[in-house]
Design a protein around this motif. Structure first.
Motif, mmCIF file in Angstrom:
data_model
loop_
_atom_site.group_PDB
_atom_site.id
_atom_site.type_symbol
_atom_site.label_atom_id
_atom_site.label_comp_id
_atom_site.label_asym_id
_atom_site.label_seq_id
_atom_site.Cartn_x
_atom_site.Cartn_y
_atom_site.Cartn_z
ATOM 1 N N ALA A 1 0.840 -1.199 0.000
ATOM 2 C CA ALA A 1 0.000 0.000 0.000
ATOM 3 C C ALA A 1 0.873 1.247 0.000
ATOM 4 O O ALA A 1 1.985 1.249 0.528
ATOM 5 C CB ALA A 1 -0.936 0.012 1.207
ATOM 6 N N GLY A 2 0.352 2.313 -0.603
ATOM 7 C CA GLY A 2 0.999 3.624 -0.591
ATOM 8 C C GLY A 2 0.037 4.664 -0.077
ATOM 9 O O GLY A 2 -1.152 4.654 -0.432
ATOM 10 N N ILE A 3 0.516 5.579 0.756
ATOM 11 C CA ILE A 3 -0.338 6.589 1.388
ATOM 12 C C ILE A 3 0.243 7.970 1.126
ATOM 13 O O ILE A 3 1.437 8.204 1.349
ATOM 14 C CB ILE A 3 -0.471 6.358 2.908
ATOM 15 N N ASP A 4 -0.601 8.865 0.636
ATOM 16 C CA ASP A 4 -0.221 10.268 0.428
ATOM 17 C C ASP A 4 -0.912 11.103 1.491
ATOM 18 O O ASP A 4 -2.133 10.991 1.691
ATOM 19 C CB ASP A 4 -0.621 10.736 -0.968
ATOM 20 N N THR A 5 -0.154 11.945 2.174
ATOM 21 C CA THR A 5 -0.677 12.742 3.293
ATOM 22 C C THR A 5 -1.046 14.135 2.818
ATOM 23 O O THR A 5 -0.228 14.835 2.218
ATOM 24 C CB THR A 5 0.369 12.834 4.413
ATOM 25 N N GLN A 6 -2.286 14.532 3.079
ATOM 26 C CA GLN A 6 -2.748 15.881 2.819
ATOM 27 C C GLN A 6 -3.240 16.489 4.131
ATOM 28 O O GLN A 6 -3.352 15.797 5.146
ATOM 29 C CB GLN A 6 -3.869 15.872 1.779
ATOM 30 N N ASP A 7 -3.524 17.776 4.110
ATOM 31 C CA ASP A 7 -3.947 18.443 5.342
ATOM 32 C C ASP A 7 -5.320 17.984 5.829
ATOM 33 O O ASP A 7 -5.630 18.116 7.015
ATOM 34 C CB ASP A 7 -3.971 19.958 5.134
ATOM 35 N N ASN A 8 -6.147 17.466 4.928
ATOM 36 C CA ASN A 8 -7.508 17.103 5.321
ATOM 37 C C ASN A 8 -7.895 15.680 4.944
ATOM 38 O O ASN A 8 -9.064 15.316 5.002
ATOM 39 C CB ASN A 8 -8.515 18.072 4.693
ATOM 40 N N ARG A 9 -6.920 14.848 4.542
ATOM 41 C CA ARG A 9 -7.265 13.492 4.131
ATOM 42 C C ARG A 9 -5.997 12.666 3.970
ATOM 43 O O ARG A 9 -4.881 13.203 3.903
ATOM 44 C CB ARG A 9 -8.036 13.487 2.808
ATOM 45 N N LEU A 10 -6.209 11.354 3.879
ATOM 46 C CA LEU A 10 -5.152 10.415 3.522
ATOM 47 C C LEU A 10 -5.605 9.675 2.271
ATOM 48 O O LEU A 10 -6.686 9.061 2.264
ATOM 49 C CB LEU A 10 -4.892 9.416 4.654
ATOM 50 N N ALA A 11 -4.817 9.746 1.208
ATOM 51 C CA ALA A 11 -5.106 8.996 -0.016
ATOM 52 C C ALA A 11 -4.367 7.669 0.060
ATOM 53 O O ALA A 11 -3.143 7.644 0.223
ATOM 54 C CB ALA A 11 -4.678 9.794 -1.244
ATOM 55 N N VAL A 12 -5.103 6.565 -0.050
ATOM 56 C CA VAL A 12 -4.545 5.227 0.144
ATOM 57 C C VAL A 12 -4.730 4.423 -1.139
ATOM 58 O O VAL A 12 -5.838 4.358 -1.687
ATOM 59 C CB VAL A 12 -5.218 4.500 1.324
ATOM 60 N N HIS A 13 -3.651 3.816 -1.597
ATOM 61 C CA HIS A 13 -3.662 2.996 -2.809
ATOM 62 C C HIS A 13 -3.159 1.605 -2.432
ATOM 63 O O HIS A 13 -2.031 1.457 -1.959
ATOM 64 C CB HIS A 13 -2.749 3.619 -3.870
ATOM 65 N N ILE A 14 -3.986 0.576 -2.630
ATOM 66 C CA ILE A 14 -3.623 -0.797 -2.303
ATOM 67 C C ILE A 14 -3.405 -1.553 -3.606
ATOM 68 O O ILE A 14 -4.296 -1.591 -4.468
ATOM 69 C CB ILE A 14 -4.718 -1.475 -1.453
#
Length: 654
Positions: free
Chosen positions: A384-397
């Protein structure tokens, strides 16, 4: 002659001079076009021109109409010019500037990409034009170097002012209102603009105080498809090409690079008429160009667009056709040289051949009519890869099969500020869920990687320290564009002595350029492969925004990096795919180095898991084993006394 007679004669002369001045002031101005002014007054300096002396329009007839769009009586407001290098773009701007100062005065701005290019333009174009053109000197308020009205980047003249600005100072750009705007190398200007402003909107806003009389010129050579602002303006214009008559059949046509032919040894070249097939030699070019004209492809559009390529170079003022052929052949082995030739000589936007098949609609068309879950039986590992933003986490599995064949299992955005605990709990719950295959085997997320720079860095580091997920690592984009996909980890925590804490968070540098090259190479090559042979396989349950985000960037060989396409969707699907691939390279996992034996062992392990499933109700279940008395919690298997584990202690899932 008496003194009285002399005084009377002097008054008569003065009366005549005053009358002539009044007559010139109230007389209707004779209509003059920019090209006429240039031929009458403009003098080219030896400092900036290979042909110094009087300006002649017949040297390059293609410049006449774009210049005349800036005449006082022309109804044209916006002009975009895509010309090759050394085609006289700067001289075209200089003629418009000189005419406007003398015949159509008002506030004028010349905008350039950077401070260096600004200084070069002033030294090589503006100052020599003022020195060699008396008509411009006469309208300047002052030519003294110490006068405030004659500064290096500001000139005051009768009826107007000249401002010279660059993209590195948007504050000064925003504080100026002008009627005539000249932007040199607009694509480079847009790339250099700081502050996140839209270059089109910001520059066009400078002329909003003159809604009926403004004129704007944006000129330059194109850059990369998807990011080139100049090409986007060209797409909105009437798209004019210079049509020349064939010397054999008289058919009018634009000169195109595809029409140039040459011998196998590149010792001779010629142009082939697309109507009669006649051979056109280069010595016939001057007569053809002189008899040519601009023809609009979309005459109903308001923005004027002019485009020419290197085949239109006047003889003696640019490379010959055969020299261009040699440049073209020499550039075939080097993508950077090829891009330079396409941009600078053909005046076309560059598109990497490997990127032509990487269009979001073409990739979406390869999706298979199967659900995302349960995942196919060939999937053997998950990261999995996670991108951190100020108001969310984008998760790619992502699921991985033999040979690193990829199956995107899920892409989800978890709402919530990473500074709070709720979004982290949701992330742990998502990545801890078992992932079922079609045959009933269960997969777990083997490793995950999360971007730690740019947004909520300390929150990401705190979560990595908690070790709530298996092989969850912090990553950041490597500075070097040639960095490996996953580099050596670096310490990012400092102890109370100000030294790197060896027990702190280790963050891994990720070579995003290398991984994106690999991803887009897979997407490009998959276009011609059968379903079973593709490296990336997709479910049709993924929406269009996912495919748009996955292909939202394009490679720029000049900068050796990937840049987001103009108006493309958010690129989080692409970034998180890169992070999930980096997680597959975790030192304890290294899926890309697995041998056939390791893939076979993983497949056998999953099959054994299927065999250990509970029997169904139609089978006779064996008798339960004899229960063993439970031992006290403070005794181990040998009866040795030990201290109970503290509540809340972290257990290593491995």
């Amino acid at each position: 002659m008496s003194v009285a007679t002399s005084i009377a004669a002097g008054y008569a002369d003065a009366r005549t001079i005053v009358a002539q001045a009044i007559a010139r002031a109230i007389a209707p101005r004779k209509p003059m076009r920019v090209s006429e002014w240039a031929e009458r007054y403009r003098v080219l300096s030896q400092k900036g021109s290979s042909t110094p002396g009087r300006w002649r329009n017949d040297r390059n007839p293609l410049q006449v109409e774009p210049m005349d769009c800036f005449s006082a009586r022309s109804p044209v407001h916006d002009v975009v010019c895509l010309f090759p290098i050394q085609f006289g773009k700067s001289e075209l701007e200089s003629n418009i500037l000189g005419y406007s100062m003398c015949e159509n005065p008002g506030p004028i701005m010349v905008a350039l990409p950077g401070e260096v290019s600004l200084n070069k333009w002033v030294d090589q174009k503006l100052n020599p034009m003022i020195e060699e053109t008396p008509a411009i000197q006469r309208v300047l308020t002052s030519v003294a170097s110490r006068e405030s009205s004659n500064r290096r980047f500001f000139k005051d003249f009768l009826g107007g002012q000249l401002y010279i600005e660059h993209a590195g100072n948007p504050t000064r750009l925003k504080s100026t209102s002008v009627r005539i705007l000249l932007v040199d190398e607009f694509s480079s200007f847009a790339n250099q603009l700081r502050g996140g402003d839209d270059p089109d909107a910001m520059l066009d806003g400078r002329t909003s105080a003159f809604p009926t009389t403004y004129k704007r010129l944006k000129v330059g050579t194109p850059d990369t498809i998807g990011t080139c602002r100049l090409s986007m303006l060209w797409d909105k214009s009437d798209q004019r090409y210079w049509y020349v008559p064939c010397p054999h059949c008289g058919h009018e046509q634009p000169l195109e690079w595809s029409g140039l032919q040459w011998t196998p040894d590149a010792t001779h070249c010629w142009y082939c008429c697309r109507e009669c097939g006649g051979v056109i030699e280069e010595h016939q070019k001057p007569q053809m160009i002189a008899a040519g004209r601009w023809v609009a492809t979309h005459p109903e559009r308001k923005v004027r667009g002019y485009r020419a390529n290197c085949l239109y170079y006047p003889l003696g003022l640019g490379p010959r056709w055969l020299d261009l052929v040699h440049m073209w052949l020499d550039a075939q082995s080097d993508p950077a040289k090829l891009k330079t030739f396409v941009n600078d000589r053909l005046a076309e936007a560059w598109e990497d051949p490997a990127m032509r098949a990487v269009k979001h609609n073409l990739v979406a068309d390869r999706a298979e009519p199967v659900p995302l879950r349960p995942v196919p039986n060939w999937v053997l590992a998950v990261t999995a890869g996670i991108d951190t933003q100020d108001n969310r986490l984008a998760v790619h599995i992502l699921g991985w099969g033999r040979g690193m064949v990829c199956w995107p299992i899920d892409y989800v955005e978890l709402p919530g500020d990473p500074a709070n605990d709720e979004v982290w709990a949701a992330l742990v719950d998502l990545l801890s869920r078992p992932i079922e295959r079609a045959d009933g085997a269960v997969l777990r997320v083997e490793a995950s990687a999360q971007d730690m720079l740019g947004h909520r860095t300390e929150a990401v580091k705190a979560f990595v320290r908690s070790r709530r997920l298996r092989r969850h690592v912090a990553i950041f984009g490597a500075t070097a564009n040639n960095a490996p996909p996953l580099g050596k980890p670096r310490l990012h925590d400092i102890n109370w002595r100000g030294q790197l804490d060896k027990r702190g968070v280790h963050a891994y540098p990720v070579g995003t350029v290398a991984i994106k090259h690999m991803l887009y190479g897979w997407l490009s090559s998959d276009a011609d492969k059968e379903l079973e042979d593709r490296r990336l396989r997709f479910s049709n349950q993924l929406d269009d925004s996912y495919f748009g985000g996955l292909t939202s960037e394009t490679y720029n060989p000049t900068r050796n990096r990937f840049e987001k396409r103009r108006n493309a969707p958010r690129n989080e699907p692409l970034d998180t795919w890169v992070y999930a691939y980096a997680a597959a390279l975790h030192p304890e996992l290294r899926l890309h180095r697995w041998t056939h034996a390791q893939w076979d062992a993983r497949a056998a392990q999953l099959l054994a898991q299927i065999d250990r499933r509970p029997l169904d109700s139609r089978e006779t279940r064996p008798d339960p084993p004899t229960p063993v008395p439970a031992r006290p919690a403070h005794l181990d298997s040998r009866g040795t006394h030990h201290r109970p584990r503290r509540r809340g202690a972290v257990i290593d899932p491995t």
